[in-house]
Scaffold this active site. Structure first.
Site, PDB file in Angstrom:
ATOM      1  N   GLY A  13      -4.672  -2.832  -5.271  1.00  0.00           N
ATOM      2  CA  GLY A  13      -3.920  -1.773  -5.934  1.00  0.00           C
ATOM      3  C   GLY A  13      -3.906  -1.976  -7.433  1.00  0.00           C
ATOM      4  O   GLY A  13      -2.858  -1.859  -8.086  1.00  0.00           O
ATOM      5  N   GLY A  14      -5.078  -2.262  -7.988  1.00  0.00           N
ATOM      6  CA  GLY A  14      -5.153  -2.627  -9.399  1.00  0.00           C
ATOM      7  C   GLY A  14      -5.578  -1.511 -10.335  1.00  0.00           C
ATOM      8  O   GLY A  14      -5.972  -1.781 -11.468  1.00  0.00           O
ATOM      9  N   GLY A  17      -0.337   1.354 -12.768  1.00  0.00           N
ATOM     10  CA  GLY A  17       0.980   0.756 -12.655  1.00  0.00           C
ATOM     11  C   GLY A  17       0.994  -0.749 -12.783  1.00  0.00           C
ATOM     12  O   GLY A  17       0.354  -1.345 -13.668  1.00  0.00           O
ATOM     13  N   TYR A 150      10.591   2.441   3.947  1.00  0.00           N
ATOM     14  CA  TYR A 150       9.983   1.701   2.837  1.00  0.00           C
ATOM     15  C   TYR A 150      10.671   0.358   2.652  1.00  0.00           C
ATOM     16  O   TYR A 150      10.023  -0.690   2.535  1.00  0.00           O
ATOM     17  CB  TYR A 150      10.076   2.540   1.564  1.00  0.00           C
ATOM     18  CG  TYR A 150       9.637   1.831   0.303  1.00  0.00           C
ATOM     19  CD1 TYR A 150       8.293   1.595   0.049  1.00  0.00           C
ATOM     20  CD2 TYR A 150      10.566   1.411  -0.643  1.00  0.00           C
ATOM     21  CE1 TYR A 150       7.884   0.955  -1.111  1.00  0.00           C
ATOM     22  CE2 TYR A 150      10.171   0.779  -1.806  1.00  0.00           C
ATOM     23  CZ  TYR A 150       8.826   0.548  -2.033  1.00  0.00           C
ATOM     24  OH  TYR A 150       8.423  -0.086  -3.180  1.00  0.00           O
TER      25      TYR A 150
END
Length: 243
Positions: A13-14, A17, A150
């Site tokens: 997830g790079g 953010g 979540y």
């Protein structure tokens, strides 16, 4: 000399953010970094933004074949890694009566299954004495309307770290959770802003955090500065989970 000089890191997830901010600071501190993202265009843009000493590998952290391809790329390029930052995750609001099987599966596939196998598949190519960092959330310990699924997914990875701290002690691999509060990221921007506003109003520091502020905490957990730190949950939340 940088705090990560000569180290090799994998960040899932790079492309935006927290993950992108961490990739930039890791490279600036001397690391060679592999970043992943699901969309090729965003991945290419992130690699260009990061600059030197980075390889982008397209893939979904919840897809085990994609993870195998990630680590095959790592082995071909560098042989071993020192840091795994399992950061890829997703968050969506859904009230209890509105939770669907699709919502549950999406959240747990990415946030829990994806994290588990990101770490498991890294172990054969991870050097002893390395660092595992998971991205958690204050939602794991704070009740927030619409975020129960979540929050439960982030509580699950908190327990992963407790178990892995014991399981990996003979290899001197440290495992920690980095738990942000509300951070100004594209994922946060995509959520209902009224709900986000209520969360931010409960932050003692009175504002959202910035991705760089979380990335600096990730650097601490990745580096020798935290050589006697393992099994913890480090909150970067402006005090949100502390009151």
């Amino acid at each position: 000399m940088g705090k990560l000089q000569g180290k090799v890191a994998v960040i899932t997830g790079g492309t935006a953010g927290i993950g992108l901010a961490a990739a930039k600071i890791f490279v600036a501190e001397g690391a060679y970094v592999f970043v992943t993202g699901r969309r090729q265009k965003e991945l290419d843009d992130a690699v260009q933004d990061i600059g030197d000493n980075v390889i982008g590998v397209q893939g979904d952290a919840a897809n085990l074949a994609d993870l195998d391809r990630l680590y095959e790329t790592v082995k071909a390029a560098t042989a071993q890694i020192d840091i795994v930052f399992a950061n890829a995750g997703v968050g969506e609001f859904a009230p209890l009566e509105g939770v669907t099987e699709e919502h549950f599966d999406k959240i747990f596939d990415i946030n829990v299954k994806g994290v588990l196998f990101t770490v498991q598949k890294a172990l054969p190519v991870m050097r002893d004495g390395g660092s595992i960092i998971l991205t958690g959330s204050v939602a794991s310990i704070k009740g927030t309307p619409g975020l129960a699924v979540y929050g439960a997914s982030k509580a699950a990875i908190r327990n992963f770290v407790r178990g892995w701290t014991v399981e990996l002690k003979d290899r001197r691999i440290r495992a920690n959770v980095l738990s942000p509060g509300p951070i100004a990221t594209p994922m946060t921007a995509a959520q209902p802003q009224e709900a986000i506003g209520k969360i931010v109003s409960a932050v003692p520091m009175g504002r959202m955090g910035e991705p760089d502020e979380v990335a600096k905490a990730a650097l601490f957990l990745a580096s020798a500065d935290s050589s006697f730190v393992t099994g913890i949950e480090l909150f970067v939340d402006g005090g949100r989970a502390q009151i």
